[in-house]
Scaffold this motif. Structure first.
Motif, PDB file in Angstrom:
ATOM      1  N   UNK A   7      -4.705  -0.491   0.590  1.00 20.76           N
ATOM      2  CA  UNK A   7      -4.769  -1.444  -0.512  1.00 20.76           C
ATOM      3  C   UNK A   7      -5.457  -0.764  -1.665  1.00 20.76           C
ATOM      4  N   UNK A   8      -4.846  -0.803  -2.817  1.00 19.56           N
ATOM      5  CA  UNK A   8      -5.509  -0.331  -4.020  1.00 19.56           C
ATOM      6  C   UNK A   8      -6.723  -1.225  -4.252  1.00 19.56           C
ATOM      7  N   UNK A   9      -7.918  -0.635  -4.137  1.00 17.90           N
ATOM      8  CA  UNK A   9      -9.153  -1.424  -4.188  1.00 17.90           C
ATOM      9  C   UNK A   9      -9.644  -1.545  -5.621  1.00 17.90           C
TER      10      UNK A   9
ATOM     11  N   UNK B 254      -3.568  -6.824  -5.937  1.00 19.17           N
ATOM     12  CA  UNK B 254      -2.880  -5.691  -5.332  1.00 19.17           C
ATOM     13  C   UNK B 254      -2.439  -6.110  -3.934  1.00 19.17           C
ATOM     14  N   UNK B 255      -1.499  -5.370  -3.401  1.00 20.22           N
ATOM     15  CA  UNK B 255      -0.914  -5.745  -2.119  1.00 20.22           C
ATOM     16  C   UNK B 255      -1.728  -5.176  -0.970  1.00 20.22           C
ATOM     17  N   UNK B 256      -1.919  -5.984   0.052  1.00 19.00           N
ATOM     18  CA  UNK B 256      -2.572  -5.497   1.266  1.00 19.00           C
ATOM     19  C   UNK B 256      -1.476  -5.018   2.224  1.00 19.00           C
TER      20      UNK B 256
ATOM     21  N   UNK C  47       2.350   1.654  -2.938  1.00 23.06           N
ATOM     22  CA  UNK C  47       0.944   1.606  -3.366  1.00 23.06           C
ATOM     23  C   UNK C  47       0.736   2.565  -4.543  1.00 23.06           C
ATOM     24  N   UNK C  48       1.468   3.666  -4.532  1.00 26.25           N
ATOM     25  CA  UNK C  48       1.433   4.572  -5.690  1.00 26.25           C
ATOM     26  C   UNK C  48       1.949   3.888  -6.946  1.00 26.25           C
ATOM     27  N   UNK C  49       2.963   3.057  -6.787  1.00 22.59           N
ATOM     28  CA  UNK C  49       3.480   2.289  -7.919  1.00 22.59           C
ATOM     29  C   UNK C  49       2.402   1.353  -8.455  1.00 22.59           C
ATOM     30  N   UNK C  50       1.632   0.746  -7.557  1.00 28.59           N
ATOM     31  CA  UNK C  50       0.573  -0.159  -8.010  1.00 28.59           C
ATOM     32  C   UNK C  50      -0.501   0.601  -8.795  1.00 28.59           C
ATOM     33  N   UNK C  51      -0.863   1.788  -8.289  1.00 34.19           N
ATOM     34  CA  UNK C  51      -1.860   2.596  -9.002  1.00 34.19           C
ATOM     35  C   UNK C  51      -1.330   2.952 -10.388  1.00 34.19           C
ATOM     36  N   UNK C  52      -0.076   3.327 -10.440  1.00 39.17           N
ATOM     37  CA  UNK C  52       0.549   3.692 -11.718  1.00 39.17           C
ATOM     38  C   UNK C  52       0.642   2.471 -12.639  1.00 39.17           C
ATOM     39  N   UNK C  53       1.101   1.351 -12.081  1.00 39.16           N
ATOM     40  CA  UNK C  53       1.277   0.139 -12.893  1.00 39.16           C
ATOM     41  C   UNK C  53      -0.041  -0.349 -13.484  1.00 39.16           C
ATOM     42  N   UNK C  54      -1.129  -0.098 -12.763  1.00 40.28           N
ATOM     43  CA  UNK C  54      -2.433  -0.547 -13.260  1.00 40.28           C
ATOM     44  C   UNK C  54      -3.165   0.549 -14.048  1.00 40.28           C
ATOM     45  N   UNK C  55      -2.485   1.684 -14.249  1.00 43.38           N
ATOM     46  CA  UNK C  55      -3.027   2.664 -15.192  1.00 43.38           C
ATOM     47  C   UNK C  55      -4.023   3.660 -14.645  1.00 43.38           C
ATOM     48  N   UNK C  56      -4.090   3.795 -13.326  1.00 42.55           N
ATOM     49  CA  UNK C  56      -5.019   4.779 -12.774  1.00 42.55           C
ATOM     50  C   UNK C  56      -4.274   6.037 -12.331  1.00 42.55           C
TER      51      UNK C  56
ATOM     52  N   UNK D 250       4.795  -5.330  -9.196  1.00 38.44           N
ATOM     53  CA  UNK D 250       5.775  -6.218  -8.554  1.00 38.44           C
ATOM     54  C   UNK D 250       5.276  -6.627  -7.173  1.00 38.44           C
ATOM     55  N   UNK D 251       4.416  -7.612  -7.136  1.00 42.71           N
ATOM     56  CA  UNK D 251       3.780  -8.017  -5.884  1.00 42.71           C
ATOM     57  C   UNK D 251       4.794  -8.521  -4.866  1.00 42.71           C
ATOM     58  N   UNK D 252       5.844  -9.151  -5.346  1.00 46.71           N
ATOM     59  CA  UNK D 252       6.854  -9.669  -4.401  1.00 46.71           C
ATOM     60  C   UNK D 252       7.590  -8.540  -3.700  1.00 46.71           C
ATOM     61  N   UNK D 253       7.994  -7.548  -4.479  1.00 40.62           N
ATOM     62  CA  UNK D 253       8.699  -6.413  -3.871  1.00 40.62           C
ATOM     63  C   UNK D 253       7.796  -5.704  -2.881  1.00 40.62           C
ATOM     64  N   UNK D 254       6.523  -5.569  -3.234  1.00 42.02           N
ATOM     65  CA  UNK D 254       5.612  -4.846  -2.354  1.00 42.02           C
ATOM     66  C   UNK D 254       5.254  -5.671  -1.119  1.00 42.02           C
TER      67      UNK D 254
END
Lengths: 738, 738
Positions: free
Chosen positions: A58-60, A74-76, A99-108, A308-312
């Motif tokens: 999970x992206x913390x 973020x998605x667990x 999870x890499x997409x989430x990190x990217x989407x949130x700018x880290x 995209x929380x639904x896709x994840x």
């Protein structure tokens, strides 16, 4: 800005030292509150901060930010053990990519994952983050995860390098082992993953190895990692690890996180007084800057700040389900059409464990799907009276366990509700109105706490409830299913005959109730395999006595506050006589970890490594096997011979000839998974490995040695179930000195 | 199932009685937890429950449901007063359509909204839900809102019918007034709205009128509503209103909500013993069933169970901004380009009031955009030191006001943080580092509590802070802006000269910080107008002494629990000597409410009804006016004569001739709003009304009377600012008996 050397020349000494030190953990007014930290920025030279966030499942990051109406959810995803239990690198890749997409989407920029330490002992408090007791599974799953994350332009930090296999006294514990054990087990997963995925960064560990902090050990972070394996990325310390900043710099532990003023002062003074060559510092700064210029932040990539929380969630559900292992089944699963109403026993049925805890998931995520919800969404009735009883029970347990309310912050896993035993009359009523009983047994774990041995065993109430439910339902000719929603193995041998089916879900992520339901109802045919052995008793495994199994953890008071204040954590304890299993831990078992031990020494287990049932059956046909140019290869045709579609995992274990170093009776050297095969359908898998993968490390000669002679290649469905064996001869021995 | 009479014939008496009684409020295991309730279901006759949810500014529903991982968020739209301040029925339609979409998307049938009671007194605790002190504004805005909701196939419940103008002792309070006052003011808004929008249901009120409970008053719910106005929908009681179920049935208050067993028993017995004719019950059942067959639930419409929160947030922001009224402006607004850093004073700047509270919004919504966030999103710097000071202040106020933590449930508005006064040194520093100061003053209100008169006035600390900030910034040649984020008017006259601009935002919904910022920076040119007069002092308005202005409300203990237990609320108090303003309230002022009073009796006010400034200027040109076939019509060309685009509201007030009943000196009879006009651009508005809209009600003859003679038509920008007056003669008087 591509000329990094020029930039380094333009930097002051102060700036250089700052560059190898983090800027502290991210407080509420940071750019990304609640994340792990960032690198130093030098605006005058166009050097921005690069942002690090914790993982692996999970992206913390804080969900809310000050004066900001957005929700940063973020998605667990499934815990590491569930991902590994898929025995499917593609599944790990999918999780990594999401999870890499989430990190990217949130700018880290960098995700501090994956955790790849070996499951040396079932009580290790971070086993949920890790993958397996076998380094091949570790390496292959980790490589796929890393490649998934990095496919999104996001860096990873494979961790904790190395031998971070116990949480008790984790800042100072000293594992003591020979080189063979270190290289064949505790480094091997890293070696495979690093060679197959090139993680942007590597994180050293809190612990020592043979007396030296891993972050200060030049053999580890330079000689083996860079010189032998060819790694050319950045090495960073675990957060507040180590004690000697200068030794870290020299060792090639390039960056110290989250950064302390005393580290800054030490390095600065050491360069000033010649104790540390500035060119060493420059080398480390250069590695930091090489990371910076790869980052999205440096390249001014815009980001949507939502994901995209639904896709994840769908990926989490899919992989979480694929990681579920069907341990036993007398035919009750999947549910027949006659099953409509279900009785759910066990507090965990109502309060499931989505994943492990720790800095990677301080609180649980946005939501956790309970088994009630999972079954209801699949149109099953769940006994409402029982639901009400459990709601009352859970509320009263909450008061018992947390008389003053839950602490605002606790890194240790909060205690979980115990069980209650319905009366005979209640049970009779429940048996009457339900078609089947499900009992979920839950176990959570968290850094920095190892599990106590009592956590391996079922509680008195759990056993009593299991027996009562089993008796009541079986008397009426009805079935009982056990769901294990656990961080790491529990005792199963004494009670497994009471269940008509046992499902091991480990911790399959936020969709846990959906994942388990998908297996129960046969929407998904189970294809997970155990990445870790289920022993009969604690004490059976060779490592068990050399582990702090009965250590009573007390959370330091600063952990119970409402923040991330961890000052003092890295203070060395006052010198007293070192305590075994606390200050140091002797890896007496050597290479005999997991199935390598049970198998070699003919120890019975409850469920063997690699075990996992299906709702269909498969036929194996070895159509070819060969050794060519140091590549070993097996072609196996797998045919679905049952009535429903399904996937199968093929495992290849090797038995080495006598004459060389002493070896385990079997070692996994390759595995592969079919696609979903329809009834009657076949797929041919080609499984390969290098001959030197069958070698062993000789401490005396400091070399990898391949013995000549007859090798048995076992094509198997688990460490205990060999379907077919072929023989190949290696005509001459081989030795590679390191 | 279209033959409702046949269905009624097939119903047992028990079923019929159940059908006119609700099924209780929706608990945690209801289909829609946290909503108002539902109608009775008779599966054997194919009659499903129809679901009711509270409004008006937010679909009121629990965000979480038991064993459900979804989040059932709904949008917090602007409070009624902000919607009315747009003076734009299209804006009300948009809000209604969006909230109707949410009701539809979440699978319910009827929204219990809008609230259209007149703002008789500025201290009424539900004024935020209501629209105006003028019944024309009420009726036109309500009709548009209802048409918006009902465009989605969702029913409404216009409420509270009628004269629900005070919350103190709301279940029993008895307003006493003549028929003229009732009809011209307190019924007129309902009449206009019902005729122009046909709401599916009408909700009677808690209070009595002239001694009779509104839910038991046949004159109200049958004679006037159905016979005179031609309404043919369903009439339902407010939740737990009234005391005599049989009287309600006879009066045509068709359905009692949320339903009580004693009501069931009373009606059942009354039919059995002949006290209540079964055909009356049948009539009421039929009206319930007519609603049922219109509902989405009856028609098995599927619904997504999620709604487009982003689209609705945009509507909330747009309408919330259009409802902001610029009260004064010496040129400081919109911000010049020189403004970069802003100092935010007032606890409310950091903790804004999105909308009113009550059952329609038990807790606030998903988020509230603070002014800090609004300004930051528009790229302004907000003084960080001041932010930290306010964070500390708010935290300490939280401890002072809630020493044991906030109660889990409170219907009364929780107390709000008071202000602190920075030291002279701090102020000097703040003046130095900021370009402008903004001070937000907040007021919240909630059913069932009227505001105390002290809430009308600024607190000592608010005044001291205002003076300190004004002195400090003005000494340095810098400007001070006041933002009123209020439920209903506050005192402004004594301090308004200290501000360079005053914005009245009322409660513009969850996007409040964005709405205010859009006005401050000129992204939106203000076009809101006051729907209620801002008096100089409490006591100035004619109703002020006949209102429980100094009543000290004590929340009954059952309101402080953690649930919706409102048992006992509708118990009649023991008979003691009736207390004025508590047990009964004398509407001595008659028709002289709001500007009708101030204007007629030449009382000075702080800001008149209809007032609202713009960043541009408009020219009015009356190009035609006429009376034809009882239709009065004015054509006005409005030209934007300033430098920025903007909208303008044109208001037409009438002065009636002498000779008829005594009349207010001016009454609003029509209003219209232009589209956004570019500089130099014109639009011609045609405003019409019926001649009988200018009539008055004669209690003695029970008739509407239109006096003959010369009528003045004032084309105006507020009740106090007439741009142009035309005359039209009515040659013969007219009388319509009712």
């Amino acid at each position: 800005k591509n000329n990094i050397d020029e930039v380094i020349n333009a930097m002051t000494l102060e700036e250089k030292v700052r560059m190898v030190i983090g800027c502290g953990m991210s407080g509420p007014d940071a750019k990304f509150p609640g994340t792990a930290g960032r690198s130093y920025e030098i605006p005058r030279l166009g050097i921005p901060s690069v942002y690090f966030a914790d993982g692996p499942h999970k992206l913390a990051m804080s969900v809310r930010r000050e004066f900001d109406s957005n929700f940063y959810y973020t998605t667990e995803f499934p815990s590491g053990s569930t991902v590994a239990a898929t025995f499917n690198p593609n599944a790990a890749y999918e999780v990594g990519k999401a999870i890499g997409t989430e990190v990217k989407d949130y700018g880290m920029d960098v995700l501090l994952a994956p955790g790849v330490n070996l499951m040396r002992n079932v009580l290790c408090g971070r086993n949920h983050e890790y993958y397996s007791e076998d380094p091949l599974i570790v390496g292959k799953i980790a490589a796929a995860y890393i490649n998934g994350v990095q496919s999104q332009g996001i860096g990873t930090s494979i961790k904790h390098f190395a031998a971070n296999n116990q949480e008790t006294n984790r800042y100072s514990n000293d594992p003591q082992m020979d080189q063979r054990t270190l290289r064949e087990l505790y480094l091997k997963g890293f070696e495979i993953a690093i060679k197959e995925s090139s993680p942007w960064t590597i994180m050293t560990a809190y612990n020592k190895i043979n007396g030296k902090h891993t972050s200060e050990n030049i053999d580890l972070t330079t000689t083996i990692l860079r010189d032998e394996w060819g790694y050319n990325g950045l090495v960073i310390s675990d957060w507040n690890a180590g004690s000697d900043a200068i030794a870290s710099m020299i060792a090639g532990n390039d960056m110290l996180q989250p950064g302390q003023e005393r580290q800054y002062n030490a390095i600065y003074e050491a360069v000033k007084n010649g104790q540390l060559e500035e060119k060493i510092l420059d080398r480390n700064v250069k590695r930091v800057l090489e990371l910076v210029v790869k980052s999205n932040t440096f390249n001014n990539k815009s980001y949507p700040n939502e994901t995209d929380l639904k896709a994840h969630a769908a990926i989490s559900r899919k992989v979480g389900t694929e990681g579920i292992v069907l341990l036993t089944n007398n035919g009750v699963l999947p549910f027949s059409e006659k099953v409509n109403q279900v009785a759910l026993y066990g507090s965990t049925s109502y309060d499931m464990v989505p994943a492990g805890q720790g800095f990677g998931s301080l609180a649980f995520g946005r939501y956790t799907v309970s088994l009630v919800e999972g079954l209801r969404n699949a149109n099953y009735e769940v006994d409402k009276n029982l639901i009400r009883k459990y709601q009352t029970h859970l509320a009263s347990e909450e008061k018992r366990l947390f008389p003053n309310g839950r602490p605002p912050f606790s890194l240790a896993p909060p205690p979980r509700a115990d069980e209650f035993i319905p009366t005979a009359e209640e049970l009779a009523e429940q048996v009457k109105s339900n078609d089947v009983a499900i009992f979920t047994i839950g176990r959570a774990s968290s850094e920095p706490v190892d599990r106590h041995v009592r956590e391996f065993y079922l509680t008195e109430n759990e056993l009593a409830l299991l027996k009562a439910v089993s008796d009541a339902y079986h008397s009426a000719g009805k079935k009982v299913i056990i769901v294990l929603n656990i961080c790491s193995p529990v005792e199963t041998a004494s009670w497994k005959s009471l269940a008509d089916a046992i499902i091991c879900a480990f911790q399959p992520g936020q969709e846990v109730g959906h994942c388990v339901t998908d297996i129960l109802i046969g929407k998904v045919n189970p294809s997970g395999k155990l990445p870790v052995t289920f022993a009969i008793n604690y004490g059976d495994a060779a490592s068990d006595k050399n582990f702090p199994f009965d250590y009573e953890f007390k959370m330091p008071s600063f952990f119970m506050g409402s923040g991330l204040s961890i000052q003092g954590e890295n203070e060395e304890p006052q010198e007293v006589k070192p305590v075994r299993n606390i200050d140091y831990t002797v890896y007496e078992e050597g290479i005999y970890v997991g199935y390598r031990y049970f198998d070699t020494f003919n120890k019975n287990v409850s469920f063997p490594f690699g075990h996992g049932l299906s709702y269909t059956t498969f036929n194996y046909n070895v159509i070819n096997s060969s050794v060519n140019d140091d590549i070993c290869s097996v072609e196996v045709t797998v045919t679905n011979t049952g009535n429903v579609s399904g996937k199968e995992v093929v495992q290849v274990y090797i038995t080495a000839p006598e004459g060389g170093l002493k070896k385990p009776s079997k070692e996994l050297k390759a595995f592969g998974k079919t696609r979903e095969l329809n009834p009657g359908e076949s797929e041919t898998l080609t499984l390969t490995w290098k001959t030197m993968d069958m070698s062993s490390f000789n401490d005396k000669s400091s070399s990898w040695e391949l013995a000549k002679g007859k090798y048995l290649w076992h094509i198997a469905t688990s460490a205990a179930d060999v379907k077919s064996t072929v023989e190949h001869k290696i005509n001459s021995s081989k030795k590679i000195k390191v």
